[in-house]
Motif scaffolding. Structure first.
Motif, PDB file in Angstrom:
ATOM      1  N   PHE A  18      50.723  96.010 -23.742  1.00 60.39           N
ATOM      2  CA  PHE A  18      50.538  95.913 -25.193  1.00 60.39           C
ATOM      3  C   PHE A  18      49.256  96.623 -25.623  1.00 60.39           C
ATOM      4  N   ASP A  19      49.360  97.484 -26.632  1.00 61.49           N
ATOM      5  CA  ASP A  19      48.217  98.192 -27.206  1.00 61.49           C
ATOM      6  C   ASP A  19      47.364  98.849 -26.118  1.00 61.49           C
ATOM      7  N   ASN A  20      48.004  99.635 -25.293  1.00 64.92           N
ATOM      8  CA  ASN A  20      47.322 100.362 -24.219  1.00 64.92           C
ATOM      9  C   ASN A  20      47.279 101.837 -24.621  1.00 64.92           C
ATOM     10  N   THR A  21      46.106 102.323 -25.018  1.00 60.91           N
ATOM     11  CA  THR A  21      45.988 103.688 -25.531  1.00 60.91           C
ATOM     12  C   THR A  21      46.351 104.725 -24.489  1.00 60.91           C
ATOM     13  N   SER A  22      45.996 104.474 -23.242  1.00 61.75           N
ATOM     14  CA  SER A  22      46.341 105.431 -22.187  1.00 61.75           C
ATOM     15  C   SER A  22      47.855 105.553 -22.049  1.00 61.75           C
ATOM     16  N   LEU A  23      48.546 104.426 -22.063  1.00 62.36           N
ATOM     17  CA  LEU A  23      50.001 104.443 -21.955  1.00 62.36           C
ATOM     18  C   LEU A  23      50.626 105.076 -23.194  1.00 62.36           C
ATOM     19  N   GLN A  24      50.090 104.763 -24.366  1.00 60.06           N
ATOM     20  CA  GLN A  24      50.608 105.350 -25.609  1.00 60.06           C
ATOM     21  C   GLN A  24      50.436 106.871 -25.599  1.00 60.06           C
ATOM     22  N   THR A  25      49.295 107.329 -25.103  1.00 63.73           N
ATOM     23  CA  THR A  25      49.040 108.772 -25.024  1.00 63.73           C
ATOM     24  C   THR A  25      50.041 109.443 -24.096  1.00 63.73           C
ATOM     25  N   ALA A  26      50.324 108.802 -22.966  1.00 58.82           N
ATOM     26  CA  ALA A  26      51.306 109.353 -22.025  1.00 58.82           C
ATOM     27  C   ALA A  26      52.696 109.399 -22.649  1.00 58.82           C
ATOM     28  N   ILE A  27      53.075 108.353 -23.356  1.00 64.12           N
ATOM     29  CA  ILE A  27      54.405 108.307 -23.985  1.00 64.12           C
ATOM     30  C   ILE A  27      54.555 109.416 -25.012  1.00 64.12           C
ATOM     31  N   ARG A  28      53.493 109.674 -25.777  1.00 60.50           N
ATOM     32  CA  ARG A  28      53.561 110.707 -26.818  1.00 60.50           C
ATOM     33  C   ARG A  28      53.757 112.107 -26.242  1.00 60.50           C
ATOM     34  N   ARG A  29      53.497 112.289 -24.972  1.00 61.01           N
ATOM     35  CA  ARG A  29      53.709 113.601 -24.347  1.00 61.01           C
ATOM     36  C   ARG A  29      55.191 113.878 -24.143  1.00 61.01           C
ATOM     37  N   GLY A  30      56.018 112.844 -24.218  1.00 60.22           N
ATOM     38  CA  GLY A  30      57.448 113.055 -24.173  1.00 60.22           C
ATOM     39  C   GLY A  30      58.045 113.238 -22.796  1.00 60.22           C
ATOM     40  N   LEU A  31      57.285 112.947 -21.754  1.00 52.47           N
ATOM     41  CA  LEU A  31      57.782 113.056 -20.385  1.00 52.47           C
ATOM     42  C   LEU A  31      57.874 111.663 -19.769  1.00 52.47           C
ATOM     43  N   PRO A  32      58.731 111.479 -18.760  1.00 52.85           N
ATOM     44  CA  PRO A  32      58.747 110.190 -18.065  1.00 52.85           C
ATOM     45  C   PRO A  32      57.391 109.886 -17.449  1.00 52.85           C
ATOM     46  N   VAL A  33      57.133 108.606 -17.239  1.00 61.04           N
ATOM     47  CA  VAL A  33      55.789 108.152 -16.902  1.00 61.04           C
ATOM     48  C   VAL A  33      55.812 107.320 -15.625  1.00 61.04           C
ATOM     49  N   ALA A  34      54.802 107.534 -14.783  1.00 60.46           N
ATOM     50  CA  ALA A  34      54.539 106.685 -13.622  1.00 60.46           C
ATOM     51  C   ALA A  34      53.095 106.216 -13.705  1.00 60.46           C
ATOM     52  N   GLY A  35      52.777 105.118 -13.028  1.00 61.40           N
ATOM     53  CA  GLY A  35      51.430 104.566 -13.074  1.00 61.40           C
ATOM     54  C   GLY A  35      50.801 104.497 -11.707  1.00 61.40           C
ATOM     55  N   ALA A  36      49.479 104.415 -11.694  1.00 61.62           N
ATOM     56  CA  ALA A  36      48.736 104.277 -10.439  1.00 61.62           C
ATOM     57  C   ALA A  36      47.545 103.365 -10.666  1.00 61.62           C
ATOM     58  N   PHE A  37      47.221 102.613  -9.647  1.00 60.55           N
ATOM     59  CA  PHE A  37      46.004 101.794  -9.650  1.00 60.55           C
ATOM     60  C   PHE A  37      45.362 101.944  -8.277  1.00 60.55           C
ATOM     61  N   VAL A  38      44.034 102.082  -8.265  1.00 65.46           N
ATOM     62  CA  VAL A  38      43.322 102.322  -7.015  1.00 65.46           C
ATOM     63  C   VAL A  38      42.373 101.169  -6.707  1.00 65.46           C
ATOM     64  N   PHE A  39      42.568 100.550  -5.567  1.00 65.66           N
ATOM     65  CA  PHE A  39      41.567  99.622  -5.028  1.00 65.66           C
ATOM     66  C   PHE A  39      40.582 100.463  -4.224  1.00 65.66           C
ATOM     67  N   ASP A  40      39.367 100.545  -4.730  1.00 60.17           N
ATOM     68  CA  ASP A  40      38.363 101.417  -4.116  1.00 60.17           C
ATOM     69  C   ASP A  40      37.419 100.593  -3.258  1.00 60.17           C
ATOM     70  N   PRO A  41      37.391 100.810  -1.936  1.00 64.39           N
ATOM     71  CA  PRO A  41      36.483 100.036  -1.080  1.00 64.39           C
ATOM     72  C   PRO A  41      35.024 100.394  -1.273  1.00 64.39           C
ATOM     73  N   ALA A  42      34.748 101.481  -1.993  1.00 68.35           N
ATOM     74  CA  ALA A  42      33.368 101.920  -2.189  1.00 68.35           C
ATOM     75  C   ALA A  42      32.852 101.541  -3.571  1.00 68.35           C
ATOM     76  N   GLY A  43      33.366 100.440  -4.110  1.00 68.69           N
ATOM     77  CA  GLY A  43      32.929  99.995  -5.429  1.00 68.69           C
ATOM     78  C   GLY A  43      31.528  99.429  -5.402  1.00 68.69           C
ATOM     79  N   GLU A  44      31.106  98.875  -6.546  1.00 71.36           N
ATOM     80  CA  GLU A  44      29.752  98.314  -6.648  1.00 71.36           C
ATOM     81  C   GLU A  44      29.517  97.277  -5.552  1.00 71.36           C
ATOM     82  N   THR A  45      28.365  97.330  -4.939  1.00 71.03           N
ATOM     83  CA  THR A  45      28.093  96.502  -3.770  1.00 71.03           C
ATOM     84  C   THR A  45      28.218  95.021  -4.068  1.00 71.03           C
TER      85      THR A  45
END
Length: 474
Positions: A18-45
């Protein structure tokens, strides 16, 4: 035959439909969409050691993957450095564009730039959106063209700018548009690998999070709060009451849209909603302060309080962390934090004030401890809150207000309910003694509860002299 191009959305701290600007921007491009999320082991200590926060994010990602799957949108959950994982996935999926929310944190900005460079080498574009603050980073500036250093003028300017930009705005749900696009998504892309087990992501086992993860849980908590938002102004300062929204973990990690929350606060229009709105504006202030002053993440905002020789001892710091200072309201707060991963806002400020202005310990140590404990940890909010409480930000200097923990305890926990809940060795004391148990007669047992670590009256004078000395030296 040319592969069907797609748009890849790199979800960061915006795990919602809901109300996700990144997703809305992707939808407006008119192409099918996939998502990714990264668990980064080098995050803040410090945050990386926060088991409850990691668990909350993990469960929220799991819920988000399920919700996206219902929209025929796969979520690829990756483990590693984003600058390697995102370009590699984009190439494998034939994505011509990656959309992500802009980060205001120093490390997040470096990460974004690295991902953008790597994608550029592949001929793939990185598009950034505003999805974490209500108003973009440069939207609210002083007449000099520079950021406001203090909150009151920022708040005034924020309200004026919001009315101009969002006066008639309403949140939108783009699920129908997404569903239409996803009919063109290649079959092999739809089959994203299942969510890895926590151990495979380098997560240590811990106690279950206090907050249920995911957008649905966030919406449920929001609805509960809206039922009593009218009382928020009167009840928010009392930790024994259920007077706060308890939405901070969901806001910090993006299961709720801050734009939508501001919209709801303005729609409600009560004094309680107005008070809550001010808190949302303060959040924007902290986010944008960190963006424009990234060094604040490592040092005092005010130069006169940098490189101080803090006289507080390591033993005092350990007693503060363990809830053994001899001041019941402080100890109840610190035990609640360690035991649950959450702490009432009033007590966060009081605990920070006590560490810096009574124990004269570097606020960065306390800030790092909160980062290890808080489920709702957010660098800008945590840093901004600590600098505010310690008096090292753009507000009043620290010697002008040194809170008396006993008076604060009597004011905000008058019956001692919160203290009794978290300091059980004092539960038998009446409200005349529970705030200052050292006044009890010898015949009244306190079950080993320690004497005060410092004398408030003496330490208040010492702290005032300490800070004034450094102000005069600059």
């Amino acid at each position: 035959m040319t592969a069907q191009p797609i748009t890849l959305v790199w979800f960061r701290r915006n795990l919602r439909l809901f109300d996700n600007t990144s997703l809305q921007t992707a939808i407006r491009r008119g192409l099918p969409v996939a998502g990714a999320f990264v668990f980064d082991p080098a995050g803040e200590t410090a945050a990386a050691r926060n088991v409850r926060r990691s668990g909350f994010i993990y469960h929220s990602v799991a819920a988000f993957q399920t919700a996206l799957s219902a929209q025929n949108m796969p979520l690829y959950v990756l483990h590693g450095r984003a600058e390697h994982e995102i370009p590699q996935l984009a190439a494998a999926l034939a994505a011509d564009t990656v959309v992500c929310a802009e980060s205001y944190e120093p490390q997040g900005r470096e990460e974004t730039n690295a991902v953008g460079r790597a994608l550029g080498r592949l001929g793939c574009e990185l598009v950034q959106t505003d999805d974490f603050a209500v108003l973009p980073k440069a939207a609210v500036m002083a007449h000099t063209g520079r950021p406001h250093p203090a909150f009151p003028p920022y708040q005034t300017a924020w309200l004026q700018t919001y009315a101009q930009r969002f006066g008639t705005w309403k949140p939108a749900d783009n699920r129908l548009e997404l569903a239409a696009l996803q009919t063109r998504l290649p079959e092999h892309i739809r089959r994203a690998p299942p969510l890895p087990e926590p151990a495979a992501l380098g997560m240590a086992a811990g106690s279950p999070p206090l907050f249920a993860g995911g957008e649905a849980a966030a919406q449920a908590q929001l609805n509960r709060f809206l039922e009593r938002i009218g009382h928020h102004r009167l009840e928010r300062d009392f930790p024994a009451k259920n007077g706060t929204s308890r939405l901070s973990p969901y806001i910090a990690h993006g299961m709720l849209s801050p734009r939508h929350l501001v919209y709801l606060a303005r729609q409600h229009g009560s004094e309680g909603a107005s008070t809550w709105l001010n808190n949302l504006i303060l959040r924007d202030f902290f986010q944008q302060t960190l963006y424009h002053h990234p060094n604040a993440a490592q040092e005092s905002f005010r130069p006169e309080y940098r490189n101080l020789a803090w006289p507080g001892t390591a033993e005092w710091f350990e007693r503060w962390k363990a809830g053994q200072t001899g001041y019941p309201i402080i100890d109840a707060a610190m035990r609640c934090l360690a035991g649950s991963g959450w702490l009432h806002n009033r007590l966060r400020a009081l605990a920070a004030d006590f560490l810096v202005k009574h124990l004269l310990i570097d606020p960065r140590l306390g800030e790092a401890w909160f980062a290890e404990q808080l489920t709702d940890y957010d660098l800008a909010a945590n840093n901004g809150g600590w600098q505010w409480a310690a008096g090292t930000s753009g507000g009043a200097p620290p010697h002008t207000h040194i809170a008396n923990p006993v008076l604060q305890s009597q004011k905000f926990d008058p019956d001692g309910r919160f203290i009794r809940r978290h300091v059980p060795e004092l539960a038998h004391l009446g409200k005349d003694l529970i705030h200052a148990p050292w006044l009890a007669k010898e015949s009244i047992r306190t079950h080993g509860y320690p004497s005060p670590i410092v004398n408030h009256s003496q330490q208040r004078l010492r702290a005032a002299a300490f800070f004034k000395q450094h102000e005069q030296a600059v």
